[in-house]
Scaffold this active site. Structure first.
Site, PDB file in Angstrom:
ATOM      1  N   ASP A  37       0.829  -1.215   0.000  1.00 28.84           N
ATOM      2  CA  ASP A  37       0.000   0.000   0.000  1.00 28.84           C
ATOM      3  C   ASP A  37       0.861   1.262   0.000  1.00 28.84           C
ATOM      4  O   ASP A  37       1.943   1.277   0.596  1.00 28.84           O
ATOM      5  CB  ASP A  37      -0.920  -0.018   1.230  1.00 28.84           C
ATOM      6  CG  ASP A  37      -2.077   0.957   1.070  1.00 28.84           C
ATOM      7  OD1 ASP A  37      -2.329   1.419  -0.070  1.00 28.84           O
ATOM      8  OD2 ASP A  37      -2.721   1.278   2.078  1.00 28.84           O
ATOM      9  N   ASN A  40       1.316   3.249  -3.020  1.00 29.39           N
ATOM     10  CA  ASN A  40       1.832   3.637  -4.341  1.00 29.39           C
ATOM     11  C   ASN A  40       1.248   4.959  -4.832  1.00 29.39           C
ATOM     12  O   ASN A  40       1.966   5.810  -5.352  1.00 29.39           O
ATOM     13  CB  ASN A  40       1.479   2.566  -5.386  1.00 29.39           C
ATOM     14  CG  ASN A  40       2.178   1.261  -5.139  1.00 29.39           C
ATOM     15  OD1 ASN A  40       3.119   1.196  -4.377  1.00 29.39           O
ATOM     16  ND2 ASN A  40       1.695   0.213  -5.785  1.00 29.39           N
ATOM     17  N   TRP A  56       2.569   7.917  -2.939  1.00 26.40           N
ATOM     18  CA  TRP A  56       3.978   8.131  -3.301  1.00 26.40           C
ATOM     19  C   TRP A  56       4.059   8.976  -4.572  1.00 26.40           C
ATOM     20  O   TRP A  56       4.857   9.909  -4.660  1.00 26.40           O
ATOM     21  CB  TRP A  56       4.643   6.777  -3.503  1.00 26.40           C
ATOM     22  CG  TRP A  56       6.116   6.808  -3.756  1.00 26.40           C
ATOM     23  CD1 TRP A  56       7.116   6.703  -2.835  1.00 26.40           C
ATOM     24  CD2 TRP A  56       6.754   6.941  -5.042  1.00 26.40           C
ATOM     25  NE1 TRP A  56       8.338   6.754  -3.459  1.00 26.40           N
ATOM     26  CE2 TRP A  56       8.144   6.900  -4.817  1.00 26.40           C
ATOM     27  CE3 TRP A  56       6.292   7.081  -6.354  1.00 26.40           C
ATOM     28  CZ2 TRP A  56       9.084   7.002  -5.843  1.00 26.40           C
ATOM     29  CZ3 TRP A  56       7.220   7.188  -7.384  1.00 26.40           C
ATOM     30  CH2 TRP A  56       8.596   7.139  -7.116  1.00 26.40           C
ATOM     31  N   ARG A  95      -1.047   8.774 -10.463  1.00 25.47           N
ATOM     32  CA  ARG A  95      -1.015   7.654  -9.514  1.00 25.47           C
ATOM     33  C   ARG A  95      -0.411   6.387 -10.122  1.00 25.47           C
ATOM     34  O   ARG A  95       0.270   5.632  -9.430  1.00 25.47           O
ATOM     35  CB  ARG A  95      -2.443   7.371  -9.011  1.00 25.47           C
ATOM     36  CG  ARG A  95      -3.012   8.457  -8.103  1.00 25.47           C
ATOM     37  CD  ARG A  95      -4.445   8.118  -7.746  1.00 25.47           C
ATOM     38  NE  ARG A  95      -4.539   6.778  -7.192  1.00 25.47           N
ATOM     39  CZ  ARG A  95      -4.314   6.485  -5.909  1.00 25.47           C
ATOM     40  NH1 ARG A  95      -4.029   7.431  -5.046  1.00 25.47           N
ATOM     41  NH2 ARG A  95      -4.405   5.244  -5.504  1.00 25.47           N
ATOM     42  N   HIS A 147       2.492   2.892  -9.100  1.00 29.04           N
ATOM     43  CA  HIS A 147       2.471   1.428  -9.260  1.00 29.04           C
ATOM     44  C   HIS A 147       3.729   0.948  -9.981  1.00 29.04           C
ATOM     45  O   HIS A 147       4.249  -0.127  -9.683  1.00 29.04           O
ATOM     46  CB  HIS A 147       1.216   0.998 -10.022  1.00 29.04           C
ATOM     47  CG  HIS A 147      -0.056   1.377  -9.319  1.00 29.04           C
ATOM     48  ND1 HIS A 147      -0.254   1.162  -7.974  1.00 29.04           N
ATOM     49  CD2 HIS A 147      -1.190   1.996  -9.760  1.00 29.04           C
ATOM     50  CE1 HIS A 147      -1.448   1.613  -7.628  1.00 29.04           C
ATOM     51  NE2 HIS A 147      -2.030   2.126  -8.686  1.00 29.04           N
ATOM     52  N   TRP A 156     -11.234  -2.389  -9.142  1.00 26.74           N
ATOM     53  CA  TRP A 156     -11.912  -2.102 -10.420  1.00 26.74           C
ATOM     54  C   TRP A 156     -12.660  -0.773 -10.356  1.00 26.74           C
ATOM     55  O   TRP A 156     -12.955  -0.175 -11.383  1.00 26.74           O
ATOM     56  CB  TRP A 156     -12.919  -3.204 -10.763  1.00 26.74           C
ATOM     57  CG  TRP A 156     -12.304  -4.502 -11.181  1.00 26.74           C
ATOM     58  CD1 TRP A 156     -12.330  -5.662 -10.461  1.00 26.74           C
ATOM     59  CD2 TRP A 156     -11.595  -4.811 -12.392  1.00 26.74           C
ATOM     60  NE1 TRP A 156     -11.667  -6.666 -11.152  1.00 26.74           N
ATOM     61  CE2 TRP A 156     -11.206  -6.170 -12.339  1.00 26.74           C
ATOM     62  CE3 TRP A 156     -11.239  -4.063 -13.519  1.00 26.74           C
ATOM     63  CZ2 TRP A 156     -10.496  -6.799 -13.369  1.00 26.74           C
ATOM     64  CZ3 TRP A 156     -10.525  -4.692 -14.537  1.00 26.74           C
ATOM     65  CH2 TRP A 156     -10.171  -6.041 -14.455  1.00 26.74           C
ATOM     66  N   LEU A 160      11.423 -20.191  -3.653  1.00 26.07           N
ATOM     67  CA  LEU A 160      10.350 -19.367  -3.070  1.00 26.07           C
ATOM     68  C   LEU A 160       9.100 -19.557  -3.923  1.00 26.07           C
ATOM     69  O   LEU A 160       9.202 -19.659  -5.145  1.00 26.07           O
ATOM     70  CB  LEU A 160      10.754 -17.879  -3.090  1.00 26.07           C
ATOM     71  CG  LEU A 160       9.703 -16.864  -2.637  1.00 26.07           C
ATOM     72  CD1 LEU A 160       9.563 -16.879  -1.103  1.00 26.07           C
ATOM     73  CD2 LEU A 160      10.067 -15.438  -3.077  1.00 26.07           C
ATOM     74  N   LEU A 173      -7.120  -5.055   7.002  1.00 25.44           N
ATOM     75  CA  LEU A 173      -6.789  -6.199   6.147  1.00 25.44           C
ATOM     76  C   LEU A 173      -7.358  -6.083   4.734  1.00 25.44           C
ATOM     77  O   LEU A 173      -6.896  -6.775   3.821  1.00 25.44           O
ATOM     78  CB  LEU A 173      -7.279  -7.504   6.786  1.00 25.44           C
ATOM     79  CG  LEU A 173      -6.636  -7.857   8.139  1.00 25.44           C
ATOM     80  CD1 LEU A 173      -7.154  -9.202   8.634  1.00 25.44           C
ATOM     81  CD2 LEU A 173      -5.118  -7.899   8.043  1.00 25.44           C
ATOM     82  N   GLU A 180       0.706 -13.055  12.666  1.00 21.18           N
ATOM     83  CA  GLU A 180       1.197 -11.854  13.337  1.00 21.18           C
ATOM     84  C   GLU A 180       1.008 -10.694  12.366  1.00 21.18           C
ATOM     85  O   GLU A 180       1.149 -10.875  11.153  1.00 21.18           O
ATOM     86  CB  GLU A 180       2.676 -12.006  13.701  1.00 21.18           C
ATOM     87  CG  GLU A 180       2.961 -13.138  14.662  1.00 21.18           C
ATOM     88  CD  GLU A 180       2.316 -12.914  16.029  1.00 21.18           C
ATOM     89  OE1 GLU A 180       2.337 -11.766  16.522  1.00 21.18           O
ATOM     90  OE2 GLU A 180       1.776 -13.889  16.583  1.00 21.18           O
TER      91      GLU A 180
HETATM   92  C1  FPP Z   1      -1.955  -0.070  -3.392  1.00 20.01           C
HETATM   93  O1  FPP Z   1      -1.500   1.259  -3.380  1.00 20.01           O
HETATM   94  C2  FPP Z   1      -1.304  -0.819  -4.462  1.00 20.01           C
HETATM   95  C3  FPP Z   1      -1.941  -1.384  -5.520  1.00 20.01           C
HETATM   96  C4  FPP Z   1      -3.407  -1.292  -5.709  1.00 20.01           C
HETATM   97  C5  FPP Z   1      -1.203  -2.062  -6.607  1.00 20.01           C
HETATM   98  C6  FPP Z   1       0.023  -2.839  -6.166  1.00 20.01           C
HETATM   99  C7  FPP Z   1       0.724  -3.378  -7.363  1.00 20.01           C
HETATM  100  C8  FPP Z   1       2.033  -3.263  -7.600  1.00 20.01           C
HETATM  101  C9  FPP Z   1       3.008  -2.681  -6.666  1.00 20.01           C
HETATM  102  C10 FPP Z   1       2.578  -3.834  -8.852  1.00 20.01           C
HETATM  103  C11 FPP Z   1       3.210  -5.119  -8.457  1.00 20.01           C
HETATM  104  C12 FPP Z   1       3.718  -5.852  -9.585  1.00 20.01           C
HETATM  105  C13 FPP Z   1       3.697  -7.200  -9.599  1.00 20.01           C
HETATM  106  C14 FPP Z   1       4.304  -7.945 -10.737  1.00 20.01           C
HETATM  107  C15 FPP Z   1       3.055  -7.974  -8.525  1.00 20.01           C
HETATM  108  P1  FPP Z   1      -2.573   2.426  -3.494  1.00 20.01           P
HETATM  109  O2  FPP Z   1      -2.739   2.785  -4.912  1.00 20.01           O
HETATM  110  O3  FPP Z   1      -3.837   2.017  -2.784  1.00 20.01           O
HETATM  111  O4  FPP Z   1      -1.845   3.573  -2.728  1.00 20.01           O
HETATM  112  P2  FPP Z   1      -2.530   4.748  -1.887  1.00 20.01           P
HETATM  113  O5  FPP Z   1      -3.094   4.106  -0.655  1.00 20.01           O
HETATM  114  O6  FPP Z   1      -1.371   5.628  -1.601  1.00 20.01           O
HETATM  115  O7  FPP Z   1      -3.564   5.380  -2.763  1.00 20.01           O
END
Ligand code: FPP
Length: 224
Positions: A16, A18, A21, A29, A33, A65, A127, A172, A184
């Protein structure tokens, strides 16, 4: 069977932060990602080094979505290109990759990229990386009820030992609700793209201090 090791056999991560950031940098946004996908690579490698057996990451929830189409499409494209471009290095490093969640709503090229990666990496033993894509834990559990029609099927994973969520929220969000029965929990403020192997080491060090009792009493108290 739940692990009692000081390293989590099954680590689950809610990636969480992205979007924030990217917003903090004045960028769209979806660029968060992209940075988030970049941050995942060293974490996967570090999990191999630290002896984690299974890593399950929340790459896209079924509720995602409802985000703006431009963000959803960028995320789907990113996931597809990640599956294709990382295939070789994942296979070379012995990482088995599989996906959980609904596939029927994913674009066909992405479904193909996922199954190519699953097939090519199936023999990996270092892994098991699981990508939760269009995943909803409640939908997965509903699939087990005789009166409902299952869209996602029911996937029960091995129990989660440590659930980590970055980005400062403490919830969660419909991720592995059944499997986290005795997990945990670790909630940290760092936004996912800034999360590093060193930060993971701190989380793992804290996990190693947890007294996991699974509803029983700890060994030191049993004698009294
Ligand atoms: C949540 O951050 C993150 C996501 C919805 C997408 C996560 C996906 C990736 C990091 C790409 C991973 C790549 C692979 C191959 C698995 P958010 O957008 O909810 O962030 P915010 O809470 O700051 O809005």
């Amino acid at each position: 069977m739940q692990s009692t090791s000081s390293v989590p056999a099954h680590l689950a991560i809610i990636l969480d932060g992205n979007g924030r950031w990217a917003e903090q940098r004045g960028r769209p946004r979806w660029m968060g990602h992209v940075a988030g996908a970049r941050a995942l690579k060293p974490i996967v490698e570090h999990c191999v080094t630290r002896g984690v057996d299974q890593l399950t990451v929340y790459a896209m929830s079924s509720d995602n979505w409802s985000r703006p189409a431009v963000e959803v499409n960028a995320l789907l494209e990113l996931l597809e290109t990640q599956c294709r471009t990382r295939l070789h290095s994942l296979v070379t490093n012995g990482v088995r990759v599989s996906a959980i969640g609904r596939r029927d709503r994913l674009p066909l090229p992405m479904r193909r990229a996922l199954s190519d990666l699953e097939r090519a990496s199936a023999a990996g033993r270092a892994l098991h990386l699981r990508l939760a894509i269009d995943y909803s834990s409640r939908a997965s559990m509903q699939g087990a009820l005789p009166i409902t029609s299952a869209t996602q099927g029911t996937t029960i994973l091995p129990p989660v030992d440590l659930l980590l969520r970055t980005g400062g929220e403490r919830r969660l969000s419909d991720f592995l609700l059944w499997e986290c029965a005795y997990a945990e929990l670790a909630f940290i403020d760092t936004l996912w793209p800034d999360f590093s192997p060193a930060a993971l080491d701190s989380v793992l060090a804290d996990f190693a201090t947890r007294d996991r009792r699974f509803g029983a009493v700890s060994a030191t108290r049993r004698a009294s």
